[in-house]
Design a protein around this motif. Structure first.
Motif, PDB file in Angstrom:
ATOM      1  N   ARG A   1      41.928 -10.586  23.001  1.00 57.36           N
ATOM      2  CA  ARG A   1      41.708 -10.910  21.331  1.00 57.36           C
ATOM      3  C   ARG A   1      40.405 -11.698  21.151  1.00 57.36           C
ATOM      4  O   ARG A   1      39.927 -11.485  19.779  1.00 57.36           O
ATOM      5  N   ASP A   2      40.073 -12.408  21.973  1.00 56.52           N
ATOM      6  CA  ASP A   2      38.783 -13.443  21.721  1.00 56.52           C
ATOM      7  C   ASP A   2      37.530 -12.817  21.927  1.00 56.52           C
ATOM      8  O   ASP A   2      36.430 -13.229  21.700  1.00 56.52           O
ATOM      9  N   GLN A   3      37.511 -11.449  22.234  1.00 57.24           N
ATOM     10  CA  GLN A   3      36.297 -10.498  22.790  1.00 57.24           C
ATOM     11  C   GLN A   3      36.120  -9.683  21.457  1.00 57.24           C
ATOM     12  O   GLN A   3      36.829  -9.339  20.799  1.00 57.24           O
ATOM     13  N   THR A   4      34.739  -9.117  21.678  1.00 57.83           N
ATOM     14  CA  THR A   4      34.515  -8.157  20.551  1.00 57.83           C
ATOM     15  C   THR A   4      35.183  -6.571  20.814  1.00 57.83           C
ATOM     16  O   THR A   4      35.568  -6.544  21.934  1.00 57.83           O
TER      17      THR A   4
ATOM     18  N   HIS B   1      30.676  -5.638  16.903  1.00 59.46           N
ATOM     19  CA  HIS B   1      30.753  -6.880  17.295  1.00 59.46           C
ATOM     20  C   HIS B   1      31.704  -7.482  16.699  1.00 59.46           C
ATOM     21  O   HIS B   1      31.768  -8.969  16.948  1.00 59.46           O
ATOM     22  N   GLN B   2      32.646  -7.181  16.044  1.00 53.62           N
ATOM     23  CA  GLN B   2      33.848  -7.767  15.204  1.00 53.62           C
ATOM     24  C   GLN B   2      35.023  -8.283  16.587  1.00 53.62           C
ATOM     25  O   GLN B   2      34.877  -7.472  17.191  1.00 53.62           O
ATOM     26  N   LYS B   3      35.438  -9.562  16.179  1.00 58.28           N
ATOM     27  CA  LYS B   3      36.465  -9.928  17.327  1.00 58.28           C
ATOM     28  C   LYS B   3      37.762  -9.175  17.176  1.00 58.28           C
ATOM     29  O   LYS B   3      38.157  -8.693  15.952  1.00 58.28           O
TER      30      LYS B   3
ATOM     31  N   ARG C   1      40.729  -9.948  17.506  1.00 63.23           N
ATOM     32  CA  ARG C   1      41.768 -10.439  16.819  1.00 63.23           C
ATOM     33  C   ARG C   1      41.889 -10.600  15.231  1.00 63.23           C
ATOM     34  O   ARG C   1      42.670 -10.636  14.615  1.00 63.23           O
TER      35      ARG C   1
END
Length: 548
Positions: free
Chosen positions: A384-387, A431-433, A435
């Motif tokens: 969830r916290d990665q792109t 590159h959007q997260k 989450r």
């Protein structure tokens, strides 16, 4: 400046055990002293706006009276979940106002919303796996006397709620982490029903449920509505929405495009409003060479969670469906083929270019070109916290690296961009997260992961769970395209219509036993359901009755 209420005034209104059981018994009827009296409108939203990197909600207006089940539908990324989060204080609106029973309402958090009588059953479950079912529900029910927790009372309350949602056999002391996803979803629903809420917000409450489980929930919601509770029902299952809701609103590009009585609408009309296209789709069967060696052969497979030996073949370029009730062993079968569970007996073999390779663990499975899209993406799929780019390429970094193993960023962006365009993943870039993406877009990114790896055998557990109609159509078309290129697909789905439209064959599991293999030329929903219930019915037969 917004003033937050203190912790005492923000505490949720809680039901005593006597009030809870009384409410359950009398849910479906009005009080004997005459009709109930309610305010004209329970909740009013005016000009609600919200932006992240881009606008998500634009001047949303919505009015919901007491006793109304109001459906909210739209494509992934249309703003449905964001609106739900604003209603319960998980997000703050950039502009606009809310009224609750005619009074200004702006919750700072879920404690505020619960204190005002507004509860949510979120799409992404909020349960704690290491706690028991009762302890999870205790997070919303007060069972303490001063500093002591009355465990007997807590377990009684939990049992009553579990009976209500259809989990009669569950032990309140059982750890939530041991439950299936469908069982967890029912616990989450029970946790929401435990609050004395006058507004229930349900975000994809039936996404992991079978049809009988969903209908039971719908009965509960109708009873709640008859008591004056207002329900906001968010779902991609349009048949469910039209069946249970009184009115429905369609969100598209962050705006309410339509609000209408459900009786005046059809699924096709909703689809046109949501996506501007119909979703009629029926995959053409692709003949397979019966004399050709199978791509996958499973013989006598047995694990601790699959006590009965299972055997089947899957041809190259075939879509094989797995049907069954929740808890029938569908997810466990995919996990066993992928090598996640310790095998007690049997074999799983891949036939490739005249070579036969036995699969014993996930590492071997991936080497043999097998990819698994898990049922519970939040637990077993996404980072969830990665792109988005990281999540799509993590299982196949070699395809976007040079000879020294160094990542080629331009190749990564190009590869991921093509995949998300093909699957219609709505995002603000690679590159959007994760989450920040909607649940349906996260699901599609998991499919993109294995497409990037070039897997020759895809194991898909509820591949369109939480996905809107247009995106489901896109995924179906992509799966058929992959099938026609020779990729083998095994798909589990709780939606029989999906399996019938997509698959070449369907295997039916009942009580963790393979009971039927149905061909596209002669299957029917009645036959599939009869097979799915067959082994459960046998458990109730006398021991002397012979099983054919």
């Amino acid at each position: 400046m917004r003033v937050r209420r203190n912790s005492w005034t923000a505490r949720p209104r809680l039901l005593s055990f006597r009030a809870l059981t009384s409410r359950i018994r009398t849910n479906s009827r009005l009080r004997s002293d005459g009709p109930l009296s309610f305010p004209t409108l329970r909740i009013v939203a005016k000009g609600i706006c919200k932006s992240f990197a881009a606008p998500v909600l634009r001047d949303v207006d919505l009015e919901i009276p007491p006793g109304c089940i109001h459906g909210l539908v739209g494509e992934n990324g249309a703003g449905k979940t964001t609106f739900a989060k604003i209603i319960v204080g998980l997000e703050d609106a950039d502009a606009g106002s809310l009224l609750l029973d005619g009074q200004p309402y702006r919750p700072a958090n879920t404690a505020d919303s619960l204190g005002a009588g507004v509860a949510i059953c979120a799409q992404e479950l909020s349960l704690v796996d290491d706690l028991s079912i009762a302890e999870n529900i205790l997070l919303h029910i007060s069972t303490s006397s001063w500093a002591r927790v009355r465990r007997k009372s807590a377990h009684e309350k939990t049992s009553t709620l579990l009976d209500l949602v259809g989990l009669e056999s569950a032990n309140p002391r059982s750890r939530v982490g041991k439950l299936s996803l469908a069982e967890k979803q029912l616990v989450e629903i029970a946790k929401t029903l435990a609050t004395d809420a006058k507004v229930l917000v349900l975000d994809e409450p039936t996404s992991a449920l079978t049809a009988p489980q969903a209908e039971r929930l719908h009965g509960i919601l109708r009873d709640k509505a008859s008591d004056g509770v207002s329900v906001i029902y968010i779902s991609h299952r349009l048949g469910d929405v039209l069946s249970v809701c009184d009115r429905v609103s369609v969100l598209r590009d962050g705006k309410v495009r339509l609000t209408e009585e459900c009786g005046a609408l059809s699924e096709k009309a909703l689809i046109r409003e949501m996506a501007g296209a119909d979703a009629d789709f029926d995959a053409l069967p692709r003949p397979t060479e019966s004399s050709a060696p199978p791509h996958l052969s499973v013989r006598g497979l047995r694990t601790s969670r699959l006590p009965h030996p299972i055997s089947f073949n899957c041809q190259r370029g075939e879509i094989l469906g797995i049907a069954g009730l929740a808890g029938s062993g569908r997810t466990e079968l995919l996990g066993a083929v992928f090598g996640l569970d310790k095998r007690l007996s049997g074999s799983v073999k891949i036939h490739e270019d005249g070579r036969i390779t036995e699969v014993r663990n996930p590492r071997q499975a991936i080497k043999c070109g097998i990819g698994l899209v898990a049922e519970d993406r939040s637990k077993d799929g996404v980072f969830r916290d990665q792109t988005l780019a990281f999540n799509v390429t993590i299982a196949g970094l070699g395809g976007i690296s040079d000879r020294t193993g160094r990542l080629i960023r331009s190749k990564e962006a190009s590869t991921v961009g093509k995949l998300i365009d093909a699957l219609r993943v709505r995002s603000n870039g690679v590159h959007q997260k994760m989450r920040e993406l909607s649940g349906g877009n996260q699901q599609k990114s998991m499919l993109a992961r294995w497409l990037h790896c070039g897997s020759g055998l895809l194991l898909l557990d509820e591949p369109t769970r939480g996905v809107d109609v247009a995106a489901k159509l896109a995924i179906h078309e992509e799966l058929v395209r992959l099938r026609d290129t020779g990729i083998t697909i095994i798909a589990v789905s709780s939606e029989l219509e999906e399996l019938q439209s997509l698959c070449d064959r369907i295997l039916v599991l009942s009580n963790r036993k393979l009971v039927a293999e149905l061909l596209r030329s002669n299957w029917s929903q009645q036959e599939i359901l009869a097979a799915a219930f067959s082994e459960y019915a046998r458990e109730d037969e006398p021991a002397s009755v012979a099983v054919p």
